[in-house]
Design an enzyme around this catalytic site. Sequence first.
Site, mmCIF file in Angstrom:
data_model
loop_
_atom_site.group_PDB
_atom_site.id
_atom_site.type_symbol
_atom_site.label_atom_id
_atom_site.label_comp_id
_atom_site.label_asym_id
_atom_site.label_seq_id
_atom_site.Cartn_x
_atom_site.Cartn_y
_atom_site.Cartn_z
ATOM 1 N N HIS A 1 4.057 5.978 14.404
ATOM 2 C CA HIS A 1 4.678 6.304 12.778
ATOM 3 C C HIS A 1 3.712 7.073 12.169
ATOM 4 O O HIS A 1 4.003 7.791 11.422
ATOM 5 C CB HIS A 1 6.015 6.118 12.125
ATOM 6 N N ASP B 1 0.572 -1.373 -0.056
ATOM 7 C CA ASP B 1 -0.017 -0.232 -0.582
ATOM 8 C C ASP B 1 0.818 1.143 0.119
ATOM 9 O O ASP B 1 0.357 1.806 1.056
ATOM 10 C CB ASP B 1 -0.435 0.213 1.234
ATOM 11 N N GLU C 1 -0.071 -8.908 -0.901
ATOM 12 C CA GLU C 1 -0.502 -8.663 0.091
ATOM 13 C C GLU C 1 -1.735 -7.626 -0.405
ATOM 14 O O GLU C 1 -1.852 -6.517 0.106
ATOM 15 C CB GLU C 1 0.583 -7.323 1.141
ATOM 16 N N HIS D 1 10.426 6.708 16.103
ATOM 17 C CA HIS D 1 10.301 6.939 14.252
ATOM 18 C C HIS D 1 11.643 8.496 13.969
ATOM 19 O O HIS D 1 10.928 8.688 14.745
ATOM 20 C CB HIS D 1 9.234 6.957 14.208
ATOM 21 N N ARG E 1 0.785 8.151 10.300
ATOM 22 C CA ARG E 1 0.501 10.634 9.676
ATOM 23 C C ARG E 1 -0.919 10.182 10.795
ATOM 24 O O ARG E 1 -0.743 11.591 10.917
ATOM 25 C CB ARG E 1 0.407 10.668 8.225
ATOM 26 N N GLU F 1 -1.881 5.519 2.733
ATOM 27 C CA GLU F 1 -1.938 3.619 2.464
ATOM 28 C C GLU F 1 -3.555 3.346 1.919
ATOM 29 O O GLU F 1 -3.511 2.006 0.844
ATOM 30 C CB GLU F 1 -2.003 2.847 3.186
#
Length: 372
Positions: free
Chosen positions: A214, A97, A119, A246, A216, A133
Amino acid sequence: MSYKNILCVFGTRPEAIKMAPVVLAFRAAGIPIQICITAQHRGMLDSVMNFFELKADYDLDLMQPNQSLNKLASRIFDNMDAVLDKAKPDIVLVHGDTTTSSVAAWSAFHRGIKVGHVEAGLRTFNKYAPFPEEVNRQLTARIADYHFAPTQLARQQLIDEGILPSTVTVTGNTVIDAIQIGLQKIDNGFQSADMKLAESIIQPNKKIILVTGHRRENFGDGFENICAALATLSQRDDVQIIYPVHLNPNVQEPVRRLLGESKNISLIPPVDYPTIIYLMKNCYLILTDSGGIQEEAPSLGKPVLVFRDTTERPEAIEAGTAKIVGINAKSIITATQELLDNAAIYQQMSIASNPYGDGLAAKRIVDILLQY
C-alpha cells in the site's frame, strides 16, 4: 508529575493494533485511559477496535475520499482543541509515524501537555521513503517528552539526534504484544467473516504466498513491477498467491488490471486483523511493503521479502528474518523462488529469532510512566 489523566490518540489500523495492548495494560493496572480516534482509516480501524474490545471516548471521524495530507492535518488540528479541553490530559500518547500521531503530538505541545511516543526512533534517513511517515516520526521525536523505543538501535538513533538519554527507554515493540493477544483469541475460538473467507480459498498442498502492499512511494511503476513479478510467480503450480488488495485506487487499478485473470492468484478485499494473523500463520512466506508485518512475521516463523529500497526496521534484516528485494520484478522473482526451492535458505530465515521483543512492551510503558 502524576499522570492521572491519560489520552491515547490514533487513527489508522496499524496504530490501533499497536496501541491496543497499551490501553489494555493501563486498564489492567487500574489506571483510567481515554481514547481519541481520528478515523484516518475508518472501516479498518473499527474492526481492530472491535477485536480488542475497545471503544473510543472521542471519535473525530475525519476520513474523506481522496483526502489530501494537508487537508487531513488541518482537520485534525481543528478538532484536537475541543478534545483536549474535554479530556484534560496530563499526557498524550501517540504512536509511530502517521499524520494523526504527528499532528496530535503537535496539538498537545501547543497546549503545554506532555507527549509520550510509542515506537519511537525508527529511521530511514530519507524523508521521501517512506512518505510521509519518515518526516512524521522525526517531527514527533522533536516534540515528545518520553520516547518508548522498540529496540536498542532505535534508542541510539534518538540519542544521536540529541534526544536526552534519560527520556528514551527500550521497551520492545507492542506489535508483539498484539499478535500474542490475537493468537490467544483465535485459539480460543474467535472467528470473523473474513477468516471464513480466507479458510475457504486456501488450496491444500500448495505453498501460500501472502502479499500485502500500500505504500505511496510504490504507486505507479512500483506496483506495475510488483504485479509483473507476481504474474510470473503465479505460473508455478506449487504456489497460491493470496493478495488482500488495499482499497486505494492507486493500488486497486494496476493489481486488478494485471493480475485479475492470473491463475493461482486469489485477489480478495482487505481483511481484518485476525484474518491477517490467520493468513500469516498458514502461509509459506510473505511479500510486503508493510512495516508491521516485518515485525510480526518472525513471531510466526515466516520469512519476509520487502518491496522497498530501504527500511526503518533494519533489525529484521540483520536478524535474517526479512530481506529487502525492492520493486524490481527480476529481484522479487529471484528471491521468492530461492525461498520456494532452497529448503536450507528457507529454514535459516524461518527460525531466526524475533528482534522486536517478548510481548511485554505495553507493561513496560505503563511501568515507566508510573515512575513519574
